[in-house]
Motif scaffolding. Sequence first.
Motif, PDB file in Angstrom:
ATOM      1  N   THR A 291       1.019  -1.440  -0.020  1.00  0.00           N
ATOM      2  CA  THR A 291      -0.196   0.029  -0.107  1.00  0.00           C
ATOM      3  C   THR A 291       0.509   1.172   0.174  1.00  0.00           C
ATOM      4  OG1 THR A 291      -0.331  -0.243   2.458  1.00  0.00           O
ATOM      5  CG2 THR A 291      -2.015  -1.316   1.425  1.00  0.00           C
ATOM      6  N   TYR A 293       2.414   2.159   2.806  1.00  0.00           N
ATOM      7  CA  TYR A 293       2.292   3.212   4.027  1.00  0.00           C
ATOM      8  C   TYR A 293       2.600   1.537   5.201  1.00  0.00           C
ATOM      9  CZ  TYR A 293      -0.984   6.259   2.133  1.00  0.00           C
ATOM     10  OH  TYR A 293      -0.540   7.328   1.700  1.00  0.00           O
ATOM     11  N   THR A 294       2.305   2.028   6.220  1.00  0.00           N
ATOM     12  CA  THR A 294       3.705   0.960   7.322  1.00  0.00           C
ATOM     13  C   THR A 294       2.356   0.518   7.791  1.00  0.00           C
ATOM     14  OG1 THR A 294       3.822   3.123   9.081  1.00  0.00           O
ATOM     15  CG2 THR A 294       5.163   3.312   8.112  1.00  0.00           C
ATOM     16  N   GLU A 297       0.534   3.022   9.977  1.00  0.00           N
ATOM     17  CA  GLU A 297      -0.721   3.619   9.356  1.00  0.00           C
ATOM     18  C   GLU A 297      -1.652   3.203   8.250  1.00  0.00           C
ATOM     19  OE1 GLU A 297       3.343   6.742   8.002  1.00  0.00           O
ATOM     20  OE2 GLU A 297       2.913   5.224   7.080  1.00  0.00           O
ATOM     21  N   VAL A 298      -1.151   1.867   7.803  1.00  0.00           N
ATOM     22  CA  VAL A 298      -2.540   1.041   7.824  1.00  0.00           C
ATOM     23  C   VAL A 298      -3.551   1.070   8.319  1.00  0.00           C
ATOM     24  CG1 VAL A 298      -3.281  -1.395   6.844  1.00  0.00           C
ATOM     25  CG2 VAL A 298      -1.109   0.211   5.919  1.00  0.00           C
ATOM     26  N   TYR A 322      -6.798   6.882   0.183  1.00  0.00           N
ATOM     27  CA  TYR A 322      -5.595   6.570  -0.160  1.00  0.00           C
ATOM     28  C   TYR A 322      -5.698   7.324  -1.529  1.00  0.00           C
ATOM     29  CZ  TYR A 322      -4.201   1.760   2.008  1.00  0.00           C
ATOM     30  OH  TYR A 322      -3.985   1.655   3.151  1.00  0.00           O
ATOM     31  N   LEU A 325      -4.933  10.605   0.402  1.00  0.00           N
ATOM     32  CA  LEU A 325      -3.293  11.149   0.734  1.00  0.00           C
ATOM     33  C   LEU A 325      -2.680  11.079   0.137  1.00  0.00           C
ATOM     34  CD1 LEU A 325      -3.840   8.125   3.489  1.00  0.00           C
ATOM     35  CD2 LEU A 325      -3.429  11.165   3.674  1.00  0.00           C
TER      36      LEU A 325
END
Length: 425
Positions: A291, A293-294, A297-298, A322, A325
């Motif tokens: 994705t 992201y970490t 963050e997910v 998403y 962002l």
Amino acid sequence: MDIDGPTTRLRAVHGSPADPAGEEPTAPIPVVTSRADRDGDGDGEAEPAAPAPRRGRRGAVLLLAVAVLLVALLGGAAYLYRSLTAAPDFEGAGEGDVIVQVAGGDSTAAIGRTLESAGVVASVQAFLRAAEQDDRILGVQPGSYQMRSRMSGAAAVERLLDPQARVGQLEIRGGVQLDDTSAPDGTVAPGVLTLISRATCATLDGAESCVSVDDLRAAMAGTDPAELGVPEWAREAVAAADPVRRLEGLLVPGLYEVEPGRSAVEVLQGLLAVSTPRLEESGLLTEAAATGYTPYEVLIISSLVEKEGITPDMPKVARVVYNRLGIGQRLELDSTVNYPLDLQALRTTAEDRGTPGPYNSYATAGLPPTPIAAPGRDALAAALDPEPGPWFFFVRCQTDGTSCFAETFDEHTANVTLARENGAF
């Protein structure tokens, strides 16, 4: 008549004609052999035969007597053995209160050993003897049970089968946040901390004992995240978050067992030890990289999805997050504004939207610093695998919670008008 030799043995021939000497036929003569004759020194006189001994009846009587005696002896020995080796058992319903733990996979015998070691029953055998009378004992679930000391085996079985004996059960549902929340009509929904506190309660010797919400919040804020059991992939973000909100989202929905009598820190450690593997089994660590992201963050994104959409719409809601962002557009989600206010509402006021803060996604771009609720399995799956699409807007446009999605602001404005006409908000 013929005489055969010098013995007294005589032979009579019945029904024969008169012999040539003209003698009349003689009467039949019995043949008798005397003991003297058998010995060779008889005087020719026969002695009467001795009567046969009556040994058969006497032997049967003797055998019967012996059998009765053996049965009596064996029965007495068995009674004595049972008396000497019978498993000890208490009498009655017991006294005082004891909390015992039934572990997953425990057999009936293992439960009995736990009860015996805790002083609940006098012996494992007494418990097993009572358990044999009720097959429901096989359905006893893992968890904490409030028992009493010195219970009979039968009383212990009955108590284990009583739903009121079960303590320490905790259920966290998707969308619930750490703190209690208020609805527009004034009703209050318990938060995760309140649910945990209730699960710690047990009555011990007539007094109820619980870990308070304040104690849990203090343990969360004042204990090092690593000591609490926060997973390594979340520690940096958790350490930087508001201490009273740092565990938000890390306790995922599901059933938990809380052992009464533990401290606030121990309770939180136990819950995180169960929740973290559940989170990681969802694919959070292995699939988050795709994705961009970490994992933490997910986790935040999945909490937004949980609060904003019903299950069928979750993959599209995740895509909107998403997409925004990706271009640096503010998320403008009412759920993030209401989160620090502990409000459970679909809409926000203009004043609240105008108040700056890290959770106000109308005023601040990017993700909030922590999740805003406990994300469920469907929300996590949607955040890890959002539905492809060009949408940047959505609004709940049906009374059942269904959302209408749009690519442009004009399309979104039309969807808002439709939502009002449908009475969706």
